[in-house]
Design an enzyme around this catalytic site. Structure first.
Site, PDB file in Angstrom:
ATOM      1  N   HIS A 136      42.574  30.921  11.744  1.00 42.15           N
ATOM      2  CA  HIS A 136      42.302  29.482  11.707  1.00 42.15           C
ATOM      3  C   HIS A 136      40.797  29.283  11.553  1.00 42.15           C
ATOM      4  O   HIS A 136      40.007  29.758  12.370  1.00 42.15           O
ATOM      5  CB  HIS A 136      42.790  28.822  12.996  1.00 42.15           C
ATOM      6  CG  HIS A 136      42.469  27.362  13.072  1.00 42.15           C
ATOM      7  ND1 HIS A 136      42.990  26.439  12.190  1.00 42.15           N
ATOM      8  CD2 HIS A 136      41.658  26.662  13.915  1.00 42.15           C
ATOM      9  CE1 HIS A 136      42.532  25.241  12.487  1.00 42.15           C
ATOM     10  NE2 HIS A 136      41.720  25.352  13.527  1.00 42.15           N
ATOM     11  N   LYS A 157      34.796  21.526  11.673  1.00 41.32           N
ATOM     12  CA  LYS A 157      34.662  22.638  10.707  1.00 41.32           C
ATOM     13  C   LYS A 157      34.766  22.133   9.265  1.00 41.32           C
ATOM     14  O   LYS A 157      33.945  22.482   8.412  1.00 41.32           O
ATOM     15  CB  LYS A 157      35.751  23.692  10.967  1.00 41.32           C
ATOM     16  CG  LYS A 157      35.679  24.338  12.337  1.00 41.32           C
ATOM     17  CD  LYS A 157      36.710  25.441  12.493  1.00 41.32           C
ATOM     18  CE  LYS A 157      38.141  24.915  12.459  1.00 41.32           C
ATOM     19  NZ  LYS A 157      38.456  24.029  13.603  1.00 41.32           N
ATOM     20  N   ASP A 175      41.153  25.532   6.875  1.00 43.52           N
ATOM     21  CA  ASP A 175      42.195  25.517   7.902  1.00 43.52           C
ATOM     22  C   ASP A 175      42.862  26.877   8.100  1.00 43.52           C
ATOM     23  O   ASP A 175      42.852  27.434   9.182  1.00 43.52           O
ATOM     24  CB  ASP A 175      43.257  24.450   7.597  1.00 43.52           C
ATOM     25  CG  ASP A 175      44.180  24.246   8.787  1.00 43.52           C
ATOM     26  OD1 ASP A 175      43.657  24.099   9.910  1.00 43.52           O
ATOM     27  OD2 ASP A 175      45.407  24.252   8.607  1.00 43.52           O
ATOM     28  N   ARG A 240      18.347  32.477  22.361  1.00 45.55           N
ATOM     29  CA  ARG A 240      17.230  31.727  21.772  1.00 45.55           C
ATOM     30  C   ARG A 240      16.279  32.617  20.992  1.00 45.55           C
ATOM     31  O   ARG A 240      15.376  32.131  20.319  1.00 45.55           O
ATOM     32  CB  ARG A 240      16.463  30.986  22.873  1.00 45.55           C
ATOM     33  CG  ARG A 240      17.331  29.986  23.615  1.00 45.55           C
ATOM     34  CD  ARG A 240      16.576  29.272  24.700  1.00 45.55           C
ATOM     35  NE  ARG A 240      15.483  28.459  24.164  1.00 45.55           N
ATOM     36  CZ  ARG A 240      14.648  27.762  24.929  1.00 45.55           C
ATOM     37  NH1 ARG A 240      14.774  27.806  26.247  1.00 45.55           N
ATOM     38  NH2 ARG A 240      13.690  27.054  24.381  1.00 45.55           N
TER      39      ARG A 240
END
EC number: 2.7.11.-
Length: 308
Positions: A136, A157, A175, A240
């Site tokens: 998916h 998405k 999808d 980070r």
């Protein structure tokens, strides 16, 4: 996954000279050239493979006396195999056909030369027999990198993919992404029904190739990077510096994975573009931004008289 000789006949457009009794499943992409078997040697005979008879094997049989040729071919066709394919459009010997008919074995023919046909057949079998799964997500081609965008339903998405398409990148699948592992490489494509389509909540299904042109859609792409979109979590310690590397296992292949937290004001399309460019740079250079910063810190320390 498995393939039958009938699949090969249809997909590679082979001529059927003799139809066999059994339609055996083919589970290996390797082939066998039965020259040794025609000489009478059957140790380690890989009869589970498709058999290829080319000019060399045909000439070897042609040089035999008819009685010996008949004996050798009767022995060969006693063993079951998925099928024997004769290349170069060669005409099988009479004893060859008689033994095949007697034992009800598949005999096929192609006009291709042996080397080209073997390459074509093995590539075909590699794809057909490759391990596969359906994921998916959305698969995009961004700066030449196959990026699989994942995340929970409704997180954005498809909307992010739409923005990337507007910026000149290409859609592979939305999808549902069908993934095959071929020689350690993950190849993604779209199911036929949804190929070239994107579903956007509130708008419905959009035909990308119709709106943005055929060049905006790609049929298949190797997956190089996974980007997981997730809601911003206050207590989550996000990377980070780019030091921590996370991977996602897909069909036993580790794929570099980045977590991108979603927050108002963040331009996800630009972030994904930067991630693709950064990943592509990492393929050709071992120097990271952290390395550059470390060097600069060392330079400043030296200028200040410290060497520690």
């Amino acid at each position: 996954m498995s393939v039958t000789i009938e699949d090969i006949i249809k997909d590679l457009e082979l001529e059927v000279i003799n139809k066999g009794k059994n339609v055996n499943e083919i589970n290996v992409s390797d082939i066998n050239r039965p020259g040794l078997q025609f000489s009478g040697f059957y140790n380690y005979y890989a009869n589970e493979r498709v058999q290829i008879v080319g000019k060399a094997e045909w000439s070897f049989l042609d040089a035999m006396q008819p009685d010996l040729r008949k004996k050798r071919l009767e022995k060969y066709f006693e063993f079951d195999n998925p099928g024997t394919i004769v290349t170069r459009g060669l005409i099988p010997h009479k004893e060859f056909l008689e033994s095949a008919i007697k034992n009800k074995r598949w005999i096929l023919r192609t006009n291709n030369i042996s080397t080209r046909f073997i390459n074509r057949l093995m590539n075909y079998l590699d794809v057909k027999l490759a391990p596969e799964t359906r994921l998916h997500g959305v698969l995009m081609d961004v700066y030449g990198i196959g990026i699989l965008i994942t995340g929970e339903s409704g997180i954005g998405k498809s909307e992010t993919a739409l923005e990337l398409i507007k910026r000149g990148h290409r859609l592979v699948a939305d999808d549902a992404v069908d993934v095959k592992q071929i020689d350690g490489v993950l190849n993604g494509t779209s199911p036929y029904i949804t190929s070239g389509m994107i579903e956007v909540r509130g708008m419905g299904i959009i035909d990308i190739s119709a709106l943005y042109g055929l060049s905006s859609v790609l049929k298949t792409k190797n997956i190089g990077l996974v980007i997981c979109l997730e809601q911003w979590k206050k207590d989550e310690n996000y990377d980070r510096l780019g030091i921590d590397k996370e991977y996602m296992d897909i069909l036993n292949v580790p794929v570099r994975k980045l977590k991108i937290p979603i927050r108002p004001g963040r331009n996800l399309a630009v972030i994904i573009e930067a991630a693709a460019a950064n990943y592509r740079y990492s393929l050709v250079s071992d120097v990271t931004p952290v390395d550059v910063i470390s060097e600069r810190i060392q330079e400043l320390r030296k200028e200040d008289g410290g060497d520690e």
